[in-house]
Design a protein around this motif. Structure first.
Motif, short mmCIF file in Angstrom:
data_model
loop_
_atom_site.label_atom_id
_atom_site.label_comp_id
_atom_site.label_asym_id
_atom_site.label_seq_id
_atom_site.Cartn_x
_atom_site.Cartn_y
_atom_site.Cartn_z
N ALA A 1 -22.74 1.53 -28.96
CA ALA A 1 -21.77 0.85 -28.05
C ALA A 1 -21.95 1.71 -26.59
CB ALA A 1 -20.25 0.91 -28.51
N SER A 2 -21.94 2.82 -26.42
CA SER A 2 -22.32 3.62 -25.49
C SER A 2 -23.49 3.22 -24.70
CB SER A 2 -22.02 5.26 -25.65
OG SER A 2 -20.68 5.56 -26.06
N ALA A 3 -24.68 3.57 -25.66
CA ALA A 3 -25.97 3.01 -25.16
C ALA A 3 -25.87 1.50 -24.52
CB ALA A 3 -27.04 3.21 -26.42
N TYR A 4 -25.33 0.59 -25.30
CA TYR A 4 -25.49 -0.77 -24.73
C TYR A 4 -24.66 -0.70 -23.31
CZ TYR A 4 -23.89 -5.65 -24.47
OH TYR A 4 -23.73 -7.04 -23.66
N ALA B 1 -29.40 -2.18 -16.07
CA ALA B 1 -29.72 -3.50 -15.41
C ALA B 1 -28.90 -4.17 -14.18
CB ALA B 1 -29.70 -4.28 -16.60
N GLY B 2 -28.05 -3.12 -13.95
CA GLY B 2 -27.18 -3.98 -12.59
C GLY B 2 -26.01 -4.95 -13.00
N ARG B 3 -25.62 -4.89 -14.32
CA ARG B 3 -24.75 -6.01 -14.60
C ARG B 3 -23.47 -5.38 -15.17
NH1 ARG B 3 -27.67 -10.51 -16.24
NH2 ARG B 3 -25.89 -11.28 -17.63
N ALA B 4 -23.21 -4.16 -14.79
CA ALA B 4 -21.82 -3.49 -15.08
C ALA B 4 -21.26 -2.60 -13.94
CB ALA B 4 -22.10 -2.65 -16.36
N SER B 5 -20.29 -2.48 -13.62
CA SER B 5 -19.69 -1.66 -12.55
C SER B 5 -20.20 -0.33 -13.08
CB SER B 5 -18.17 -1.95 -12.31
OG SER B 5 -17.98 -3.17 -11.85
N PRO B 6 -20.34 0.71 -11.85
CA PRO B 6 -20.39 2.22 -12.41
C PRO B 6 -18.96 2.81 -12.88
CG PRO B 6 -20.92 1.88 -10.02
CD PRO B 6 -20.45 0.33 -10.63
#
Length: 54
Positions: free
Chosen positions: A39-42, A49-54
């Motif tokens: 899950a952490s790797a996901y 991929a720029g699809r989540a907030s940092p």
């Protein structure tokens, strides 16, 4: 979050991780505070991929 696998119930939660350099990321840990690697790797893949907030 509760995940069921066979007859065992496990609890997972997201935790904010701060590195020594001050960078922040999110990881998933189980009820024993063990890192849930898949899950952490996901989450890391989504960030990359720029699809989540940092």
């Amino acid at each position: 979050m509760l995940a069921t696998s066979g007859s065992l119930d496990r609890y997972y939660q997201a935790e904010r991780a701060v590195a020594a350099d001050g960078s922040v990321s999110w990881v998933v840990v189980d009820e024993d505070n063990g890192l849930q690697v898949e899950a952490s790797a996901y989450l890391a893949g989504l960030r990359g991929a720029g699809r989540a907030s940092p």
